[in-house]
Design an enzyme around this catalytic site. Structure first.
Site, short mmCIF file in Angstrom:
data_model
loop_
_atom_site.label_atom_id
_atom_site.label_comp_id
_atom_site.label_asym_id
_atom_site.label_seq_id
_atom_site.Cartn_x
_atom_site.Cartn_y
_atom_site.Cartn_z
N HIS A 116 -9.26 -2.48 2.66
CA HIS A 116 -9.00 -2.44 4.11
C HIS A 116 -9.22 -1.06 4.71
O HIS A 116 -8.74 -0.78 5.81
CB HIS A 116 -7.56 -2.93 4.39
CG HIS A 116 -7.39 -4.40 4.14
ND1 HIS A 116 -6.15 -5.01 4.06
CD2 HIS A 116 -8.31 -5.39 3.97
CE1 HIS A 116 -6.32 -6.31 3.83
NE2 HIS A 116 -7.61 -6.56 3.76
N CYS A 148 -22.75 12.81 18.59
CA CYS A 148 -23.40 11.64 19.21
C CYS A 148 -22.61 11.11 20.41
O CYS A 148 -23.10 10.23 21.11
CB CYS A 148 -23.59 10.53 18.18
SG CYS A 148 -22.06 9.78 17.62
P1 OAD Z 1 3.00 -7.51 3.95
O1 OAD Z 1 3.88 -6.74 4.85
O2 OAD Z 1 2.43 -8.78 4.47
O3 OAD Z 1 3.79 -7.85 2.62
C1 OAD Z 1 4.51 -6.88 1.93
C2 OAD Z 1 5.14 -7.53 0.71
O4 OAD Z 1 5.74 -6.50 -0.04
C3 OAD Z 1 6.20 -8.56 1.03
O5 OAD Z 1 5.93 -9.75 0.29
C4 OAD Z 1 7.50 -7.92 0.53
O6 OAD Z 1 8.43 -8.86 -0.01
C5 OAD Z 1 6.98 -7.01 -0.56
N1 OAD Z 1 7.82 -5.84 -0.85
C6 OAD Z 1 8.65 -5.15 -0.03
N2 OAD Z 1 9.21 -4.12 -0.68
C7 OAD Z 1 8.71 -4.14 -1.94
C8 OAD Z 1 8.90 -3.32 -3.10
N3 OAD Z 1 9.70 -2.27 -3.08
N4 OAD Z 1 8.22 -3.66 -4.22
C9 OAD Z 1 7.40 -4.74 -4.27
N5 OAD Z 1 7.19 -5.54 -3.20
C10 OAD Z 1 7.83 -5.24 -2.07
O7 OAD Z 1 1.86 -6.52 3.45
P2 OAD Z 1 0.46 -6.88 2.80
O8 OAD Z 1 0.54 -8.10 1.96
O9 OAD Z 1 -0.05 -5.63 2.20
O10 OAD Z 1 -4.12 -5.31 6.93
O11 OAD Z 1 -0.40 -7.20 4.09
C11 OAD Z 1 -1.76 -7.48 3.97
C12 OAD Z 1 -2.53 -6.89 5.13
O12 OAD Z 1 -1.96 -7.33 6.37
C13 OAD Z 1 -2.45 -5.37 5.22
O13 OAD Z 1 -3.41 -4.74 4.41
C14 OAD Z 1 -2.73 -5.12 6.67
C15 OAD Z 1 -1.91 -6.22 7.30
O14 OAD Z 1 -2.35 -6.66 8.54
C16 OAD Z 1 -4.87 -4.26 7.39
O15 OAD Z 1 -4.41 -3.16 7.61
C17 OAD Z 1 -6.29 -4.62 7.60
#
Ligand code: OAD
Length: 239
Positions: A116, A148
């Site tokens: 990303h 640019c």
């Molecule tokens: P999310 O915010 O959707 O999910 C975060 C996950 O981390 C959740 O399932 C939590 O339960 C878990 N979590 C929280 N604390 C934790 C810990 N200490 N250890 C392990 N897990 C924990 O984030 P992503 O799945 O990364 O896109 O989201 C995916 C994408 O959506 C991101 O990359 C971003 C966003 O829109 C872009 O920036 C393009």
């Protein structure tokens, strides 16, 4: 934990997919956690799309600038470090794929496939290649490239945009060929990243999910470690 540790020891090729949760214990907010997640407080359509940037360039630029500034004060945690140490101990055995744009895996010393993008670098708004940075940008919010004249924007993948092709292809190859996939700290709600876990599962790989909460990918898991990443990765990955 013991079973998963054994699987890690046995695995010849490990693919790891990380999400915002791996950085939570560094103090970086996640996106979808109900109280603290960024998307609980802000509407992604108003901040994380090209249309939003063109409609409200200063507001969107400032929001990313604030996130950049917040990153300057955080450090990789024990989870990032354990992954980096494993990669250093066993070169070529672990492919680390991240959805995170915070650069903390890289700062811990890992080689990553960043699906990303990178919050801390800019690219051009039109023709989004990395900004040439030949001269300091013309000041402004957002600044313009002094060479640019193009507006600069953060080099992250916004909703509706394609993922970087080379990184995605390498991630897919790793998902296809691994014998163990560790899925750490992601809600599993965003595709194509989450599709990598389906791919690994279909190809016969073991899937282990590390997340204190349920995720959308739990149905694919051979094992779930309901712990926080910085607490359990050092234990899972030590020799
Ligand atoms: P999310 O915010 O959707 O999910 C975060 C996950 O981390 C959740 O399932 C939590 O339960 C878990 N979590 C929280 N604390 C934790 C810990 N200490 N250890 C392990 N897990 C924990 O984030 P992503 O799945 O990364 O896109 O989201 C995916 C994408 O959506 C991101 O990359 C971003 C966003 O829109 C872009 O920036 C393009």
């Amino acid at each position: 934990m013991d079973v998963v540790r054994q699987w890690i020891r046995e695995a010849r090729a490990i693919a790891v997919l990380t999400g915002a949760g791996v950085s939570a214990e560094s103090g970086v907010p996640t996106f979808r956690d109900a109280l603290t997640g960024l998307w609980a407080r802000f509407d992604p359509r108003e901040l994380a799309t090209e249309d939003a940037f063109r409609a409200h360039p200063q507001r969107v630029w400032d929001w990313y600038a604030e996130r950049r500034q917040a990153l300057a004060g955080v450090e990789p945690n024990a989870g990032h470090r354990a992954l980096a140490a494993f990669q250093a101990r066993y070169p070529g055995r672990m492919t680390l794929i991240t959805q995170n744009v915070d650069g903390l895996h890289q700062r811990a010393g890992s080689t990553v496939l960043a699906l990303h993008g990178d919050l801390c670098t800019d690219c051009w708004l039109d023709d989004p290649k990395p900004c040439c940075n030949r001269r300091p940008p013309q000041p402004g919010r957002p600044p313009r490239c002094a060479t640019c004249g193009n507006w600069r924007r953060p080099a992250v993948v916004w909703f509706g945009e394609a993922l970087p092709e080379a990184e995605l292809m390498a991630a897919e190859a790793a998902a296809e060929s691994c014998d163990l996939m560790l899925v750490v700290g992601t809600s599993g709600e965003v595709y194509p990243a989450a599709g990598l876990v389906h791919q690994a599962h279909l190809a016969g790989s073991r899937v282990v999910i590390v997340n204190p909460e349920p995720s959308a990918l739990d149905g694919l898991a051979d094992a779930q470690v309901r712990e926080r990443a910085a607490q359990c990765l050092p234990l899972l990955l030590e020799d």
